[in-house]
Design an enzyme around this catalytic site. Sequence first.
Site, PDB file in Angstrom:
ATOM      1  N   HIS A  19       0.840  -1.199   0.000  1.00 49.61           N
ATOM      2  CA  HIS A  19       0.000   0.000   0.000  1.00 49.61           C
ATOM      3  C   HIS A  19       0.876   1.251   0.000  1.00 49.61           C
ATOM      4  O   HIS A  19       2.098   1.167   0.114  1.00 49.61           O
ATOM      5  CB  HIS A  19      -0.960   0.005   1.207  1.00 49.61           C
ATOM      6  N   CYS A  38       6.288   6.493   4.071  1.00 53.97           N
ATOM      7  CA  CYS A  38       5.105   5.680   3.752  1.00 53.97           C
ATOM      8  C   CYS A  38       4.298   6.285   2.601  1.00 53.97           C
ATOM      9  O   CYS A  38       3.323   5.673   2.143  1.00 53.97           O
ATOM     10  CB  CYS A  38       4.229   5.508   4.989  1.00 53.97           C
ATOM     11  N   HIS A  44       4.903   0.323  -0.460  1.00 54.68           N
ATOM     12  CA  HIS A  44       5.715  -0.578   0.370  1.00 54.68           C
ATOM     13  C   HIS A  44       4.785  -1.684   0.877  1.00 54.68           C
ATOM     14  O   HIS A  44       3.564  -1.588   0.710  1.00 54.68           O
ATOM     15  CB  HIS A  44       6.364   0.179   1.538  1.00 54.68           C
ATOM     16  N   HIS A  46       3.642  -5.006   3.808  1.00 57.12           N
ATOM     17  CA  HIS A  46       3.643  -5.508   5.184  1.00 57.12           C
ATOM     18  C   HIS A  46       3.163  -6.962   5.193  1.00 57.12           C
ATOM     19  O   HIS A  46       2.371  -7.361   4.338  1.00 57.12           O
ATOM     20  CB  HIS A  46       2.658  -4.735   6.072  1.00 57.12           C
ATOM     21  N   ASP A  84      -5.133 -10.602   0.661  1.00 57.37           N
ATOM     22  CA  ASP A  84      -3.841 -11.304   0.616  1.00 57.37           C
ATOM     23  C   ASP A  84      -3.209 -11.197  -0.776  1.00 57.37           C
ATOM     24  O   ASP A  84      -3.856 -11.452  -1.789  1.00 57.37           O
ATOM     25  CB  ASP A  84      -4.041 -12.779   0.987  1.00 57.37           C
ATOM     26  N   HIS A  85      -1.931 -10.795  -0.783  1.00 54.83           N
ATOM     27  CA  HIS A  85      -1.162 -10.620  -2.023  1.00 54.83           C
ATOM     28  C   HIS A  85      -1.811  -9.581  -2.949  1.00 54.83           C
ATOM     29  O   HIS A  85      -1.789  -9.736  -4.175  1.00 54.83           O
ATOM     30  CB  HIS A  85      -0.934 -11.955  -2.746  1.00 54.83           C
ATOM     31  N   GLU A 130       0.200  -4.463  12.027  1.00 56.80           N
ATOM     32  CA  GLU A 130       0.842  -4.062  10.772  1.00 56.80           C
ATOM     33  C   GLU A 130       2.288  -4.548  10.768  1.00 56.80           C
ATOM     34  O   GLU A 130       2.815  -4.986   9.747  1.00 56.80           O
ATOM     35  CB  GLU A 130       0.781  -2.541  10.651  1.00 56.80           C
TER      36      GLU A 130
HETATM   37  N1  LIG Z   1      -1.565   5.754  12.863  1.00 62.32           N
HETATM   38  C1  LIG Z   1      -0.847   5.177  11.866  1.00 62.32           C
HETATM   39  N2  LIG Z   1       0.401   5.591  11.639  1.00 62.32           N
HETATM   40  C2  LIG Z   1       1.121   5.025  10.655  1.00 62.32           C
HETATM   41  C3  LIG Z   1       0.597   3.965   9.889  1.00 62.32           C
HETATM   42  C4  LIG Z   1      -0.748   3.559  10.149  1.00 62.32           C
HETATM   43  O1  LIG Z   1      -1.293   2.649   9.512  1.00 62.32           O
HETATM   44  N3  LIG Z   1      -1.426   4.179  11.143  1.00 62.32           N
HETATM   45  N4  LIG Z   1       1.355   3.390   8.929  1.00 62.32           N
HETATM   46  C5  LIG Z   1       2.585   3.777   8.667  1.00 62.32           C
HETATM   47  C6  LIG Z   1       3.367   3.167   7.551  1.00 62.32           C
HETATM   48  O2  LIG Z   1       2.513   2.603   6.594  1.00 62.32           O
HETATM   49  C7  LIG Z   1       4.325   2.083   7.911  1.00 62.32           C
HETATM   50  O3  LIG Z   1       3.540   0.959   8.136  1.00 62.32           O
HETATM   51  C8  LIG Z   1       5.246   2.234   9.040  1.00 62.32           C
HETATM   52  O4  LIG Z   1       5.932   0.965   9.164  1.00 62.32           O
HETATM   53  P1  LIG Z   1       7.384   0.861   9.628  1.00 62.32           P
HETATM   54  O5  LIG Z   1       8.203   1.852   8.924  1.00 62.32           O
HETATM   55  O6  LIG Z   1       7.792  -0.554   9.556  1.00 62.32           O
HETATM   56  O7  LIG Z   1       7.151   1.284  11.114  1.00 62.32           O
HETATM   57  P2  LIG Z   1       8.224   1.884  12.063  1.00 62.32           P
HETATM   58  O8  LIG Z   1       8.818   3.085  11.485  1.00 62.32           O
HETATM   59  O9  LIG Z   1       7.525   2.059  13.382  1.00 62.32           O
HETATM   60  O10 LIG Z   1       9.243   0.691  12.129  1.00 62.32           O
HETATM   61  P3  LIG Z   1      10.638   0.637  12.820  1.00 62.32           P
HETATM   62  O11 LIG Z   1      11.011  -0.791  12.783  1.00 62.32           O
HETATM   63  O12 LIG Z   1      10.446   1.146  14.224  1.00 62.32           O
HETATM   64  O13 LIG Z   1      11.541   1.491  12.005  1.00 62.32           O
HETATM   65  C9  LIG Z   1       3.211   4.883   9.404  1.00 62.32           C
HETATM   66  N5  LIG Z   1       2.363   5.457  10.401  1.00 62.32           N
HETATM   67 ZN   LIG Z   2       2.591   0.702   5.591  1.00 63.89          ZN
END
Ligand SMILES: Nc1nc2c(c(=O)[nH]1)N=C([C@H](O)[C@H](O)COP(=O)(O)OP(=O)(O)OP(=O)(O)O)CN2
Ligand SMILES: [Zn+2]
Length: 143
Positions: A19, A38, A44, A46, A84-85, A130
């Site tokens: 997404h 993001c 990217h 998940h 999924d996928h 997530e």
């Molecule tokens: N309230 C929300 N905030 C964020 C969401 C969401 O769905 N709701 N999603 C994202 C991004 O899509 C993304 O999923 C962030 O993932 P990631 O980079 O893996 O998360 P972190 O930065 O916390 O991971 P670390 O491993 O700590 O780097 C962002 N915000």
């Molecule tokens: Zn994400």
Amino acid sequence: MIRRPIAYLTRRETFSASHRLHSPLLTDEENRKIFSKCNNPNGHGHNYTVEVTIRGPIDQKTGMVMNLSDLKIYMEESIMKVMDHKNLDKDVPHFHNLVSTTENVAVFIWNSLSAQLPNSSLLYEVKVFETDKNIMVYRGESE
Ligand SMILES: Nc1nc2c(c(=O)[nH]1)N=C([C@H](O)[C@H](O)COP(=O)(O)OP(=O)(O)OP(=O)(O)O)CN2
Ligand SMILES: [Zn+2]
């Protein structure tokens, strides 16, 4: 009248999806600022985990709140076949004009499951992981 104990049962599934966080209600600049990495134009992915919890009385005859085999089918239809996928933003019509945050994914799953369940009042909670660190819960509440 015999009082029936109330129990909670949970089933977990995992699915992979891509997404991009991009809100149609914000400008491109605002989207970049708020969602940063993001908001990457090519998206990217998940590996999501979803836990669905059902709450209800234990049926005297079956000993079950709900047959887990039935819940498996409802989750297959509402979650796995749909997401999924998939690219959430492009493949799931619900997200064509709605930002695919995990909060909105949890609400989407709740609404889809509610429509499938024979008794939607049994649905207690949808929890979406997530990542291992980022977890959203929806219990059908609104204000
Ligand atoms: N309230 C929300 N905030 C964020 C969401 C969401 O769905 N709701 N999603 C994202 C991004 O899509 C993304 O999923 C962030 O993932 P990631 O980079 O893996 O998360 P972190 O930065 O916390 O991971 P670390 O491993 O700590 O780097 C962002 N915000
Ligand atoms: Zn994400």
